[in-house]
Write a protein that holds these residues in place. Structure first.
Motif, mmCIF file in Angstrom:
data_model
loop_
_atom_site.group_PDB
_atom_site.id
_atom_site.type_symbol
_atom_site.label_atom_id
_atom_site.label_comp_id
_atom_site.label_asym_id
_atom_site.label_seq_id
_atom_site.Cartn_x
_atom_site.Cartn_y
_atom_site.Cartn_z
ATOM 1 N N ASN A 216 0.832 -1.208 0.000
ATOM 2 C CA ASN A 216 0.000 0.000 0.000
ATOM 3 C C ASN A 216 0.868 1.261 0.000
ATOM 4 O O ASN A 216 0.370 2.373 -0.049
ATOM 5 C CB ASN A 216 -0.942 0.036 1.216
ATOM 6 C CG ASN A 216 -0.249 -0.250 2.530
ATOM 7 O OD1 ASN A 216 0.901 -0.650 2.551
ATOM 8 N ND2 ASN A 216 -0.947 -0.078 3.627
ATOM 9 N N THR B 258 -6.573 1.195 0.197
ATOM 10 C CA THR B 258 -5.886 1.078 -1.094
ATOM 11 C C THR B 258 -6.297 -0.182 -1.856
ATOM 12 O O THR B 258 -5.864 -0.377 -2.994
ATOM 13 C CB THR B 258 -4.359 1.041 -0.886
ATOM 14 O OG1 THR B 258 -4.047 -0.066 -0.044
ATOM 15 C CG2 THR B 258 -3.851 2.325 -0.253
ATOM 16 N N THR C 89 -4.384 2.940 8.786
ATOM 17 C CA THR C 89 -4.014 1.651 8.218
ATOM 18 C C THR C 89 -3.979 0.635 9.363
ATOM 19 O O THR C 89 -4.252 0.985 10.517
ATOM 20 C CB THR C 89 -2.694 1.765 7.430
ATOM 21 O OG1 THR C 89 -2.527 0.559 6.671
ATOM 22 C CG2 THR C 89 -1.488 1.988 8.326
HETATM 23 P P1 IMP Z 1 -4.975 0.491 3.780
HETATM 24 O O1 IMP Z 1 -3.598 0.690 4.325
HETATM 25 O O2 IMP Z 1 -4.975 0.084 2.329
HETATM 26 O O3 IMP Z 1 -5.815 -0.402 4.626
HETATM 27 O O4 IMP Z 1 -5.724 1.919 3.793
HETATM 28 C C1 IMP Z 1 -6.069 2.569 5.021
HETATM 29 C C2 IMP Z 1 -5.918 4.083 4.899
HETATM 30 O O5 IMP Z 1 -4.536 4.416 4.790
HETATM 31 C C3 IMP Z 1 -6.559 4.684 3.641
HETATM 32 O O6 IMP Z 1 -7.026 5.983 3.981
HETATM 33 C C4 IMP Z 1 -5.422 4.781 2.654
HETATM 34 O O7 IMP Z 1 -5.641 5.786 1.688
HETATM 35 C C5 IMP Z 1 -4.283 5.147 3.593
HETATM 36 N N1 IMP Z 1 -2.968 4.738 3.103
HETATM 37 C C6 IMP Z 1 -2.440 3.505 3.071
HETATM 38 N N2 IMP Z 1 -1.200 3.513 2.583
HETATM 39 C C7 IMP Z 1 -0.910 4.795 2.327
HETATM 40 C C8 IMP Z 1 0.258 5.458 1.827
HETATM 41 O O8 IMP Z 1 1.299 4.867 1.563
HETATM 42 N N3 IMP Z 1 0.150 6.811 1.687
HETATM 43 C C9 IMP Z 1 -0.968 7.504 2.026
HETATM 44 N N4 IMP Z 1 -2.074 6.919 2.510
HETATM 45 C C10 IMP Z 1 -2.040 5.580 2.662
#
Ligand code: IMP
Length: 432
Positions: free
Chosen positions: A38, A128, A244
């Protein structure tokens, strides 16, 4: 000095990769301890651009060992693809990349679970879509988590997937509510076959990375930890539930790498000169001011679109309340201020110095995202500058208004600004 951590103090995408690049040859190992694919980062080497999301940014440095620690969640096809991409460009990783046998594995059903969870409006986080949350859920839940080391034992893997996959199919069918027509069902044997194929490609890289790191520190090697995402996305201290699923603060290092925290003696907090956020969740200084507004201008000039998902990032003013909060949690020794050049040409700039919560002035970050949602920013307004600052190489090259802005950011956060970035290139950097 054994360990340095480079960590973003906002909601991610603070251009940490450039700081890692600037640290140059001052470390022998580079370690990722949280997150997975991500975390998009673009690395430019010898005019070639590499888009990585799982391997650490430091992976392209010769003579550096890159470590994917146990706290990372690994999507094997992505690992294979990124290694292949670098190999094609002549970057040999056979001695320089190590993957923890304790890291958890992301399977296609994790992505499907995430798709279902995110396809409604209730409880949507704006993730993501890389299966990060469901994989960490299985890790903590213990019954369905699969570690990299298990991929290397075919019979064992087949047996485990034979138990896990049918259960996941039932779970997703129950969960599909309104999405049954697009629901994917997985075949345990097919998933096992596919992953056993990846396993052979992963095998040369797999090791006990905790011991490797402990031995490296004993031998006097210098270690750089690359935090993925930003501190405000940390699962414990971020804007929960809009975070996250891992510990992105340096507190994640001990658990996510096996190297005790006492070895981390320097923490570099990376901030943008403004703020961005991708996905849902409160963002008090957001500039949601239309196509001709400042928010859109920052997005356009700063090319604020997600590296992993391509989503436009939400943009807003610098929030000193939030950064003071994360700097304290991270134990940051200094800040590096990135993308200052993006603010050039704005007639005036705003810095959020406090929040107004129902008429109460707050200078501390609320511990609850629901409370943060109700906070209105209290701004201090500073003059902007019209000059192009991308050629500045020392503080004295900057217009007085830019220096004043930096001084005020540093004063409000309570930390010195050690590096200021005025453009994407390595040379476009001011070392204070
Ligand atoms: P997840 O990590 O895919 O579960 O996403 C959870 C939240 O973290 C969401 O709002 C994503 O947009 C954000 N997010 C995850 N990885 C990144 C990154 O590398 N940069 C910015 N936002 C992130």
């Amino acid at each position: 000095m054994a360990g340095t951590c480079v960590v973003g103090l906002q909601w991610g995408d603070e251009a940490k990769g450039k700081i890692v690049d600037l640290l140059g040859d001052t470390f022998d190992l580079v370690v990722r301890y949280n997150g997975g694919a991500n975390a998009g980062h673009t690395v430019v080497v010898g005019g070639k651009t590499f888009k990585l999301s799982l391997l650490p940014t430091g992976v392209i440095r010769p003579n550096v060992t890159s470590v994917i620690g146990n706290g990372v969640v690994v999507y094997p096809p992505r690992f294979v693809e990124e290694v292949g991409q670098l190999a094609k460009a002549g970057i040999d990783l056979s001695n320089g990349l190590v993957l923890s046998d304790h890291a958890h594995v992301i399977f296609p059903y994790h992505m499907e679970e995430e798709r279902l969870a995110e396809s409604g409006t209730e409880g949507k986080i704006g993730t993501t879509g890389r299966g990060i949350g469901p994989c960490y859920q299985d890790k903590v839940g213990r019954r369905f988590g699969v570690r990299v080391g298990e991929l290397l034992r075919p019979d064992h893997l087949r047996e485990r997937l034979g138990q896990i996959v049918p259960f996941k199919n039932r779970l997703m069918a129950a969960f599909a509510n309104g999405h049954a027509d697009t629901l994917k069902a997985f075949d345990p044997a097919a998933v096992a076959d596919e992953y056993l194929g990846y396993a052979e490609q992963l095998r040369p890289y797999v090791a006990d990375t905790s011991r490797l790191l402990q031995d490296a520190v004993k031998a006097g090697k210098r270690v750089l930890f690359e935090a993925a995402q930003g501190s405000l996305l940390d699962v414990d201290h971020g804007t929960y539930p809009y975070v996250t699923s891992s510990s992105s603060l340096p507190s994640g290092i001990w658990g996510g790498s096996g190297l005790p925290a006492k070895h981390v003696t320097r923490v570099i907090g990376v901030v943008k000169a403004y703020t961005t956020r991708v996905g849902r969740g409160p963002f008090p200084t957001e500039l949601d001011d239309g196509p001709d507004g400042t928010g859109e201008r920052i997005r356009r000039v700063g090319r604020e679109y997600g590296t992993v998902t391509g989503r436009p990032r939400r943009c807003g003013w610098f929030d000193a309340v939030a950064v003071r909060y994360t700097a304290a949690l991270a134990g940051a020794d200094e800040i590096t201020v990135m993308l200052l050049d993006v603010l050039s040409g704005l007639p005036e700039l705003r810095l959020c110095v406090a929040y107004d919560l129902d008429g109460d002035r707050r200078t501390h970050f609320p511990s609850d995202a629901y409370e943060l949602e109700r906070c209105k920013p209290v701004y201090e307004t500073l003059p902007g500058w019209g000059e192009d600052i991308t050629a500045a190489r020392t503080l004295s090259d900057l217009p007085a208004a830019a220096r004043r802005y930096l001084d005020r950011v540093s004063e409000l956060v309570g930390l010195p600004a050690a590096v200021v970035s005025v453009g994407p290139d390595r040379e476009q950097t001011i070392r204070v």
